[in-house]
Scaffold this motif. Structure first.
Motif, short mmCIF file in Angstrom:
data_model
loop_
_atom_site.label_atom_id
_atom_site.label_comp_id
_atom_site.label_asym_id
_atom_site.label_seq_id
_atom_site.Cartn_x
_atom_site.Cartn_y
_atom_site.Cartn_z
N GLY A 48 5.25 3.30 -13.76
CA GLY A 48 5.54 4.66 -13.32
C GLY A 48 5.17 4.87 -11.87
N ALA A 49 5.54 6.01 -11.35
CA ALA A 49 5.24 6.35 -9.95
C ALA A 49 4.05 7.30 -9.89
CB ALA A 49 6.47 6.99 -9.30
N GLY A 50 3.61 7.57 -8.67
CA GLY A 50 2.48 8.48 -8.48
C GLY A 50 1.43 7.86 -7.58
N ASP A 51 0.45 8.67 -7.21
CA ASP A 51 -0.57 8.26 -6.25
C ASP A 51 -1.90 7.89 -6.90
OD1 ASP A 51 1.27 8.86 -4.23
OD2 ASP A 51 0.64 10.98 -4.20
N GLY A 52 -1.93 7.79 -8.22
CA GLY A 52 -3.21 7.60 -8.89
C GLY A 52 -3.74 6.18 -8.91
N VAL A 53 -2.91 5.19 -8.55
CA VAL A 53 -3.33 3.78 -8.66
C VAL A 53 -3.70 3.19 -7.32
CG1 VAL A 53 -2.57 1.46 -9.30
CG2 VAL A 53 -2.02 3.40 -10.78
N LEU A 54 -2.89 3.45 -6.31
CA LEU A 54 -3.04 2.77 -5.01
C LEU A 54 -4.45 2.83 -4.44
CD1 LEU A 54 -1.67 1.17 -2.80
CD2 LEU A 54 -0.96 3.33 -1.75
N PRO A 55 -5.19 3.94 -4.55
CA PRO A 55 -6.55 3.94 -3.98
C PRO A 55 -7.48 2.88 -4.57
CG PRO A 55 -5.82 6.18 -4.43
CD PRO A 55 -4.81 5.27 -5.05
N TYR A 56 -7.16 2.36 -5.73
CA TYR A 56 -8.02 1.37 -6.38
C TYR A 56 -7.55 -0.07 -6.14
CZ TYR A 56 -9.81 5.40 -8.96
OH TYR A 56 -10.37 6.62 -9.30
N VAL A 57 -6.43 -0.23 -5.45
CA VAL A 57 -5.90 -1.58 -5.21
C VAL A 57 -6.68 -2.23 -4.07
CG1 VAL A 57 -3.88 -2.90 -4.46
CG2 VAL A 57 -3.60 -0.97 -6.04
N PRO A 58 -7.23 -3.41 -4.27
CA PRO A 58 -8.04 -4.06 -3.23
C PRO A 58 -7.22 -4.38 -1.98
CG PRO A 58 -8.39 -5.10 -5.36
CD PRO A 58 -7.22 -4.20 -5.53
N ASP A 59 -7.86 -4.30 -0.85
CA ASP A 59 -7.26 -4.67 0.43
C ASP A 59 -7.49 -6.16 0.64
OD1 ASP A 59 -6.19 -4.79 2.93
OD2 ASP A 59 -7.84 -3.74 3.94
N ASP A 60 -6.54 -6.96 0.17
CA ASP A 60 -6.68 -8.41 0.16
C ASP A 60 -5.27 -8.99 0.29
OD1 ASP A 60 -6.90 -11.15 -0.70
OD2 ASP A 60 -8.75 -10.68 -1.76
N VAL A 61 -5.09 -9.95 1.19
CA VAL A 61 -3.76 -10.52 1.40
C VAL A 61 -3.24 -11.24 0.17
CG1 VAL A 61 -4.06 -10.74 3.90
CG2 VAL A 61 -4.74 -12.63 2.39
N ARG A 62 -4.13 -11.59 -0.76
CA ARG A 62 -3.72 -12.26 -1.99
C ARG A 62 -3.24 -11.28 -3.05
NH1 ARG A 62 -9.31 -15.25 -3.00
NH2 ARG A 62 -9.94 -13.12 -2.43
#
Length: 252
Positions: A48-62
């Motif tokens: 699904g779409a929305g802004d609830g997940v992206l803040p928890y995604v690690p900042d990692d090139v992998r």
């Protein structure tokens, strides 16, 4: 000259309620120690779409993140396969954690025997208080012969002897079977039974996954145990596995 790297792809489906557990899943990935020449890539696919997940995604090139139309975890994982690299795909649900060494053990099994199509491992329930509990009746460490999972599952109240959330599978075999089943739940069980209908697998008796138990998990909702839907899910899961077995196609 850059060194040559072989990738194992880790696929995770996530929706907003489970996103808060992603940092712990990421931490368990970072603790994996792979053989020389191997690296993991983590594909996170939002259902699904929305802004609830992206803040928890690690900042990692992998780590790569995508989102799309809601269709359940099976749809999200299958969509993530478009980005998959390397010979193997490892499943990691957003609310679960790998144990140290789990990924290396999977790779060792699949690299050692080309006739083994998939690997699983022991899973431990991760309880809300932080303690763990095992499942009764785990099989012995070793091969899982073709058809054995369906036989056990049918004879034991639709419970497989190996946990589908621990799967590590050959990518081409996963694609050949169409990814996960188009079901509202039990899509991972359907894949497991289909895999075992066409190929031998492996079970590692060492714990490879912490399976989180929490109030928001899909398998804990009342809809998951609705008898009418559950009967239909189990029927189509079994029918697919039996049809694959009867057609006679074999991996390896």
């Amino acid at each position: 000259m850059s060194r040559r790297v072989t990738v194992v792809t880790v696929v995770t489906a996530v929706h907003a309620p489970s996103a808060r557990f992603l940092p712990e899943a990421y931490g368990s990935l970072c603790e994996q120690r792979l053989p020389d020449g191997w690296e993991w890539r983590w594909l996170i696919q939002q259902d699904g779409a929305g802004d609830g997940v992206l803040p928890y995604v690690p900042d990692d090139v992998r780590v790569s993140f995508r989102q799309g139309r809601a269709g359940g975890p099976g749809v999200a994982r299958t969509m993530a396969l478009a980005r998959a690299e390397g010979p193997y795909v490892k499943i990691l649900d957003a609310d679960d954690q790998l144990t140290p060494g789990a990924l290396a053990r999977d790779l060792a099994v699949l690299e050692a025997d080309p006739a083994v199509g998939w690997a699983t491992s022991r899973a431990l329930d991760l309880l809300p208080n932080g303690t763990t509990a095992g499942f009764p009746g785990d099989p012995e460490d070793g091969p899982v012969e073709r058809g054995a999972v369906l036989d056990f599952w049918a004879a034991n109240g639709f419970r497989a002897q190996v946990h589908p959330a621990t799967l590590c599978v050959r990518r081409e075999l996963l694609l050949a079977l169409g990814g996960w089943m188009a079901l509202p739940a039990s899509e991972d069980t359907g894949l497991l039974l289909a895999l075992n209908a066409v190929s031998r697998g492996w079970f590692s008796a060492r714990a490879g996954l912490l399976y989180r138990k929490w109030e928001g998990q899909v398998t804990g909702q009342s809809a998951h145990t609705d008898p009418v839907e559950r009967e239909a899910r189990m029927a189509v899961v079994a029918a697919r596995a039996r049809a694959l077995g009867e057609f006679g196609w074999r991996y390896g």
